[in-house]
Design an enzyme around this catalytic site. Structure first.
Site, PDB file in Angstrom:
ATOM      1  CB  SER A  44      -6.945   3.428 -67.622  1.00  0.00           C
ATOM      2  OG  SER A  44      -8.106   2.613 -67.725  1.00  0.00           O
ATOM      3  CE1 TYR A  49      -8.120   4.113 -62.502  1.00  0.00           C
ATOM      4  CE2 TYR A  49      -9.464   3.614 -64.428  1.00  0.00           C
ATOM      5  CZ  TYR A  49      -8.297   3.456 -63.712  1.00  0.00           C
ATOM      6  OH  TYR A  49      -7.299   2.646 -64.200  1.00  0.00           O
TER       7      TYR A  49
END
Length: 143
Positions: free
Chosen positions: A30, A43
């Site tokens: 990501s 995250y």
């Protein structure tokens, strides 16, 4: 970390005995792994860990001829993304609009656009691509 790191490690451990020379591991990263993201520090750290695993696995797997690459999407219009805003369509549309405003190309990615990057990395067209991180984010991480 269980989903984004531990599960990746265990999945790769189980997949490696099944893989042949010339195989390709494609990990899901990501842009959060290399950019700051408010309220998503864990995250972000988990996606940075995935990128670090790929760097080491490139070296670990070189004798086996298995390539390892990472696809790091930006905001992609998925159910999981919009549900972060809650249950109402108004809130979900608001989140999608806000995130799109952060992307230089002016919109969120369609899942099929990310899939095309994965398809390239899985194909022989990318046979000399190894250890790379492909950022598919409409330019967001570049500005």
């Amino acid at each position: 970390f269980n989903r984004n790191v531990r599960a990746v490690v265990f999945t790769v451990q189980k997949a490696l005995p099944l893989m042949q020379k010339g195989g390709s591991l494609i990990l899901n990263g990501s842009i959060a792994g290399s950019t700051g993201t408010p309220a998503f520090s864990i995250y972000s750290a988990s996606k940075a860990a995935v990128r670090a695993l790929a760097r080491s696995w490139v070296l670990d797997l070189k004798e086996r001829g298995i390539r390892v690459n990472v696809v790091s999407p930006g905001a992609t219009l998925t159910t999981g993304l919009v549900e972060l805003a809650g249950d109402t369509k108004e809130a979900q549309d608001g989140l999608a609009s806000y995130l799109a405003s952060l992307v230089p190309i002016g919109r969120l990615a369609a899942p099929s656009e990310i899939a095309k990057v994965v398809t390239f990395l899985a194909s022989d067209d990318s046979s000399f691509v190894n250890g790379a991180e492909f950022t598919a984010d409409g330019g967001q991480a570049q500005v």
